[in-house]
Structure formats: structure tokens, C-alpha cells
Design an enzyme around this catalytic site. Structure first.
Site, PDB file in Angstrom:
ATOM      1  N   SER A  15      17.420  -2.398  41.951  1.00  0.00           N
ATOM      2  CA  SER A  15      16.021  -3.044  42.139  1.00  0.00           C
ATOM      3  C   SER A  15      15.056  -1.958  42.588  1.00  0.00           C
ATOM      4  O   SER A  15      15.520  -0.905  43.206  1.00  0.00           O
ATOM      5  CB  SER A  15      16.366  -4.077  43.402  1.00  0.00           C
ATOM      6  N   LEU A  17      12.683   0.600  43.862  1.00  0.00           N
ATOM      7  CA  LEU A  17      12.543   2.120  43.716  1.00  0.00           C
ATOM      8  C   LEU A  17      13.979   2.749  43.136  1.00  0.00           C
ATOM      9  O   LEU A  17      13.509   3.606  42.457  1.00  0.00           O
ATOM     10  CB  LEU A  17      12.218   2.599  45.211  1.00  0.00           C
ATOM     11  N   ASP A  36      25.226  -0.516  43.912  1.00  0.00           N
ATOM     12  CA  ASP A  36      24.585  -1.729  44.733  1.00  0.00           C
ATOM     13  C   ASP A  36      25.281  -2.840  45.160  1.00  0.00           C
ATOM     14  O   ASP A  36      26.230  -3.110  44.599  1.00  0.00           O
ATOM     15  CB  ASP A  36      23.380  -1.951  43.706  1.00  0.00           C
ATOM     16  N   ASP A  57      28.762  -1.472  48.921  1.00  0.00           N
ATOM     17  CA  ASP A  57      28.098  -1.804  50.207  1.00  0.00           C
ATOM     18  C   ASP A  57      27.994  -0.351  50.766  1.00  0.00           C
ATOM     19  O   ASP A  57      29.014   0.111  51.136  1.00  0.00           O
ATOM     20  CB  ASP A  57      28.837  -2.809  50.990  1.00  0.00           C
ATOM     21  N   VAL A  58      27.019   0.171  50.784  1.00  0.00           N
ATOM     22  CA  VAL A  58      26.851   1.624  51.368  1.00  0.00           C
ATOM     23  C   VAL A  58      27.168   1.835  52.623  1.00  0.00           C
ATOM     24  O   VAL A  58      27.720   3.086  53.194  1.00  0.00           O
ATOM     25  CB  VAL A  58      25.267   2.240  51.249  1.00  0.00           C
ATOM     26  N   SER A 148      10.770   6.304  55.261  1.00  0.00           N
ATOM     27  CA  SER A 148       9.688   5.288  55.151  1.00  0.00           C
ATOM     28  C   SER A 148       8.690   5.981  56.143  1.00  0.00           C
ATOM     29  O   SER A 148       9.059   6.757  57.007  1.00  0.00           O
ATOM     30  CB  SER A 148      10.247   4.002  55.760  1.00  0.00           C
ATOM     31  N   TYR A 161      14.345  -0.849  62.062  1.00  0.00           N
ATOM     32  CA  TYR A 161      13.873  -0.134  60.911  1.00  0.00           C
ATOM     33  C   TYR A 161      13.415   1.066  61.095  1.00  0.00           C
ATOM     34  O   TYR A 161      13.955   2.025  60.392  1.00  0.00           O
ATOM     35  CB  TYR A 161      12.966  -1.062  60.165  1.00  0.00           C
ATOM     36  N   LYS A 165      15.288   4.713  59.907  1.00  0.00           N
ATOM     37  CA  LYS A 165      14.542   5.488  58.841  1.00  0.00           C
ATOM     38  C   LYS A 165      14.457   6.857  59.621  1.00  0.00           C
ATOM     39  O   LYS A 165      14.278   8.112  59.127  1.00  0.00           O
ATOM     40  CB  LYS A 165      13.413   4.938  58.461  1.00  0.00           C
ATOM     41  N   THR A 196       7.625  -3.601  45.248  1.00  0.00           N
ATOM     42  CA  THR A 196       8.777  -3.778  44.565  1.00  0.00           C
ATOM     43  C   THR A 196       9.184  -5.111  45.320  1.00  0.00           C
ATOM     44  O   THR A 196       8.442  -5.862  45.912  1.00  0.00           O
ATOM     45  CB  THR A 196       9.808  -2.687  45.099  1.00  0.00           C
TER      46      THR A 196
HETATM   47  N1  LIG Z   1       8.839  -1.003  49.029  1.00  0.00           N
HETATM   48  C1  LIG Z   1       8.476  -0.036  49.880  1.00  0.00           C
HETATM   49  O1  LIG Z   1       7.250  -0.434  50.268  1.00  0.00           O
HETATM   50  C2  LIG Z   1       9.146   0.805  50.840  1.00  0.00           C
HETATM   51  C3  LIG Z   1       8.484   1.341  51.655  1.00  0.00           C
HETATM   52  C4  LIG Z   1       9.186   2.370  52.570  1.00  0.00           C
HETATM   53  C5  LIG Z   1      10.587   2.486  52.359  1.00  0.00           C
HETATM   54  N2  LIG Z   1      11.270   1.825  51.421  1.00  0.00           N
HETATM   55  C6  LIG Z   1      12.693   2.002  51.324  1.00  0.00           C
HETATM   56  O2  LIG Z   1      12.930   2.069  50.007  1.00  0.00           O
HETATM   57  C7  LIG Z   1      14.236   1.621  49.627  1.00  0.00           C
HETATM   58  C8  LIG Z   1      14.235   0.894  48.415  1.00  0.00           C
HETATM   59  O3  LIG Z   1      13.509  -0.059  48.680  1.00  0.00           O
HETATM   60  P1  LIG Z   1      12.952  -1.153  47.632  1.00  0.00           P
HETATM   61  O4  LIG Z   1      11.476  -1.376  47.837  1.00  0.00           O
HETATM   62  O5  LIG Z   1      13.429  -0.639  46.279  1.00  0.00           O
HETATM   63  O6  LIG Z   1      13.629  -2.566  47.981  1.00  0.00           O
HETATM   64  P2  LIG Z   1      14.744  -3.558  47.029  1.00  0.00           P
HETATM   65  O7  LIG Z   1      15.014  -4.778  47.723  1.00  0.00           O
HETATM   66  O8  LIG Z   1      13.792  -3.781  45.600  1.00  0.00           O
HETATM   67  O9  LIG Z   1      15.731  -2.600  46.603  1.00  0.00           O
HETATM   68  C9  LIG Z   1      16.873  -2.451  47.575  1.00  0.00           C
HETATM   69  C10 LIG Z   1      18.284  -2.494  46.764  1.00  0.00           C
HETATM   70  O10 LIG Z   1      19.347  -2.024  47.819  1.00  0.00           O
HETATM   71  C11 LIG Z   1      20.290  -2.877  47.603  1.00  0.00           C
HETATM   72  N3  LIG Z   1      21.018  -3.059  49.002  1.00  0.00           N
HETATM   73  C12 LIG Z   1      20.759  -3.557  50.067  1.00  0.00           C
HETATM   74  N4  LIG Z   1      21.686  -3.659  50.897  1.00  0.00           N
HETATM   75  C13 LIG Z   1      22.371  -2.925  50.371  1.00  0.00           C
HETATM   76  C14 LIG Z   1      23.950  -2.074  50.756  1.00  0.00           C
HETATM   77  N5  LIG Z   1      24.329  -2.622  52.056  1.00  0.00           N
HETATM   78  N6  LIG Z   1      24.542  -1.439  49.850  1.00  0.00           N
HETATM   79  C15 LIG Z   1      24.277  -0.985  48.681  1.00  0.00           C
HETATM   80  N7  LIG Z   1      23.113  -1.734  48.341  1.00  0.00           N
HETATM   81  C16 LIG Z   1      22.284  -2.384  49.053  1.00  0.00           C
HETATM   82  C17 LIG Z   1      19.622  -4.183  47.359  1.00  0.00           C
HETATM   83  O11 LIG Z   1      20.839  -4.886  46.653  1.00  0.00           O
HETATM   84  C18 LIG Z   1      18.527  -3.933  46.299  1.00  0.00           C
HETATM   85  O12 LIG Z   1      18.867  -3.789  45.084  1.00  0.00           O
HETATM   86  C19 LIG Z   1      14.807   0.916  50.845  1.00  0.00           C
HETATM   87  O13 LIG Z   1      15.601   1.928  51.763  1.00  0.00           O
HETATM   88  C20 LIG Z   1      13.524   0.676  51.670  1.00  0.00           C
HETATM   89  O14 LIG Z   1      13.789   0.683  52.972  1.00  0.00           O
HETATM   90  C21 LIG Z   1      10.456   0.923  50.670  1.00  0.00           C
END
Ligand SMILES: NC(=O)c1ccc[n+]([C@@H]2O[C@H](COP(=O)([O-])OP(=O)(O)OC[C@H]3O[C@@H](n4cnc5c(N)ncnc54)[C@H](O)[C@@H]3O)[C@@H](O)[C@H]2O)c1
Length: 257
Positions: A15, A17, A36, A57-58, A148, A161, A165, A196
Site C-alpha cells: 500500500s 508509499l 506486508d 509482520d515486521v 516522518s 509515533y 520515527k 496514501t
Molecule cells: N503518508 C504519509 O503522509 C506519511 C508521512 C510520514 C511517514 N509516513 C510513513 O510511511 C510509511 C508508509 O505509510 P503509507 O502512508 O504508505 O501507509 P499505508 O497504510 O498506505 O501503508 C502501510 C503498509 O504497511 C503495512 N503494515 C502495517 N503494519 C505492518 C506490520 N506489522 N508488518 C508488515 N506490514 C505492515 C500495511 O499493511 C500497509 O500495507 C509508514 O511507515 C508511515 O508511518 C507516511
């Protein structure tokens, strides 16, 4: 470093990013391993991209080891680790009723975001160390972590959070120093507000996103996942980028709320 012909593991690759990054790296010729929790989306994307999905699960050491083993089993040398799995959480240190932050939710966010990143970085880099160097510098691979801007200026309710980070930001320099011995670079991206599925799809989500965008300097919009993936690829391909924490945020500086 050219990713063509290499294997790349993308945690959270089902999903947002991570998905955009999987598409970018597959487009550049990498065999992608999507690690994932989301089996349905992860498998569909891996099939589309000619890659591999491993339900992971990471925060679980053995499951991360299995994802790394699957990358090695592709027969392509493992060169790239992208940590994009992550969860958000909003809870105040002391809430409006005077109750302290739940320690279980704090631990969960640290387990997934911070320990999860640590797991793929350490287990994946151990596998990378067994590959042949690709160039005269002795380079073997690259790790890209996703923190982040909340690591640097967390908002109200972002205690857990931001701690998770901030830990990723803190690991960047020592990890780059440790992994230099095996020819692996480490860089961390701090995204601002990127569009996202993490924000959901409801009418409320649209209002929430509009509010988040207000302090963005320019361009006055959310970032796009494809722009993030482009940065990942640039950091992988540019061999002199190492031990760096890069803001990717349209100039935003988070306000307290
Ligand atoms: N979108 C933003 O604005 C933003 C900003 C700053 C940081 N981030 C960071 O970027 C990363 C990606 O976020 P995104 O916006 O693409 O979110 P998203 O929810 O679209 O994707 C996150 C993915 O991580 C997977 N996931 C969650 N927990 C997991 C686990 N324990 N093991 C394996 N997979 C797991 C989910 O199933 C999902 O597919 C995250 O770390 C988020 O904190 C996002």
C-alpha cells in the site's frame, strides 16, 4: 547503484508509499519482494509486478527472516531494503480525563515502526553481506528507511509515533557506520503529508487532509506516493548519498495541532 537484475525487499509494499516504491523499483528492473501483513493486496501487486509476496509482520523476527530468505531464493542478489511498513497512532501523554498514555499502545507502535525497521535492516543486511560487491567501491547494497517529519516536530498526540520515527532517524548514522564494513549505505526519508490510504477515504478524511495541507509551503498540496518512490530510487542510484536523513515535505513545518 543500478537495481536492474537485483532483488529488493519492500516492507509495507502492499500500500501507499511502499506500493509506489515497489512499482518504481520493478520498473527499473528489480525483482521485488513485498513483505506486508496485507495478503490480498500484497499478493495481487507482486503478481502484477512479477515479484514475490511474503506475508510478514515486521515486528516478528522469524517472519522477517522468512521474507529475506524468499528474496535470496529468487536467485537475484539482494541489494535493496526499503522499510515502509508502519502504523500511525494518536494518544496524549496524559489525556483530557487525566489518564496516562496506555503503555501497550506505545509499545505496539515502537514494535512495528522501530523494531520492524531494525529487523529488516539487520536481517536483510546480513543476507546482503553474503553477495559479491557490485563496483570498485565494494558496494553491495542500500537500505532506505521511512521515518516522518513527526520524528523532528511531533504534534499533540504523536508521542508514540514520534518516538518510533525518531528512533529510526537516530539509527541512521550508526547503522551506516556499522554497515560500511559490508558496503551497504543507509539513508532515511522523513515524509511530510503524502496522499496514501493511511489517511482513510471518508469525507472526514478529506477534511482532515485539507487541514494538514494548510502549512505546506510549496507546492500547496499533499505529496504523491510516486514522488516518494522517485526519491527512494534516486537515493539508491546515487552512490555518494549515505547516512543522510532527508525531509520530503514541500517545506512543511508541523504546528502543535
Ligand atoms: N503518508 C504519509 O503522509 C506519511 C508521512 C510520514 C511517514 N509516513 C510513513 O510511511 C510509511 C508508509 O505509510 P503509507 O502512508 O504508505 O501507509 P499505508 O497504510 O498506505 O501503508 C502501510 C503498509 O504497511 C503495512 N503494515 C502495517 N503494519 C505492518 C506490520 N506489522 N508488518 C508488515 N506490514 C505492515 C500495511 O499493511 C500497509 O500495507 C509508514 O511507515 C508511515 O508511518 C507516511
Amino acid at each position: 547503484m543500478d537495481v536492474n537484475g537485483s532483488a529488493a525487499i519492500i516492507s509495507g509494499g502492499a500500500s501507499g508509499l511502499g506500493e509506489a516504491t515497489a512499482r518504481e523499483l520493478a520498473g527499473a528492473g528489480a525483482t521485488v519482494v513485498i513483505a506486508d501483513l496485507n495478503e490480498e493486496r500484497g499478493k495481487a501487486l507482486a503478481d502484477e509486478l512479477g515479484g514475490v509476496f511474503v506475508k510478514t509482520d515486521v515486528s516478528d523476527d522469524e517472519q522477517v527472516q522468512a521474507a529475506v530468505d524468499a528474496a535470496v531464493a529468487t536467485g537475484k542478489p539482494l541489494r535493496v531494503l526499503v522499510n515502509s511498513a508502519g502504523i500511525g497512532w494518536a494518544e496524549r501523554t496524559v489525556n483530557r480525563n487525566g489518564e496516562p498514555h496506555n503503555p501497550a499502545t506505545y509499545r505496539k507502535v515502537i514494535e512495528v515502526n522501530l523494531i520492524g525497521t531494525f529487523n529488516l535492516m539487520r536481517i536483510g543486511a546480513a543476507a546482503i553481506s553474503k553477495t559479491e560487491p557490485v563496483d570498485e567501491d565494494g558496494q553491495r547494497g542500500v537500505v532506505i528507511n521511512t521515518a516522518s517529519v513527526a520524528a523532528l516536530e511531533g504534534q499533540t498526540g504523536q508521542l508514540a509515533y514520534s518516538a518510533s520515527k525518531g528512533g529510526i532517524v537516530g539509527m541512521t548514522v550508526p547503522a551506516a557506520r556499522d554497515l560500511a564494513a559490508i558496503g551497504v549505505r543507509v539513508n532515511t526519508i522523513c515524509p511530510g503529508i503524502i496522499d496514501t490510504p493511511i489517511y482513510g477515504f471518508s469525507a472526514n478524511a478529506d477534511d482532515f487532509k485539507a487541514k494538514l495541507v494548510a502549512p505546506v509551503v510549496f507546492p500547496k498540496r499533499m505529496g504523491r506516493a510516486g514522488e516518494f518512490a522517485h526519491l527512494v530510487r534516486s537515493l539508491v542510484e546515487n552512490d555518494y548519498m549515505n547516512a543522510e536523513v532527508v525531509r520530503f515535505d514541500g517545506g512543511i513545518r508541523f504546528q502543535p495541532k
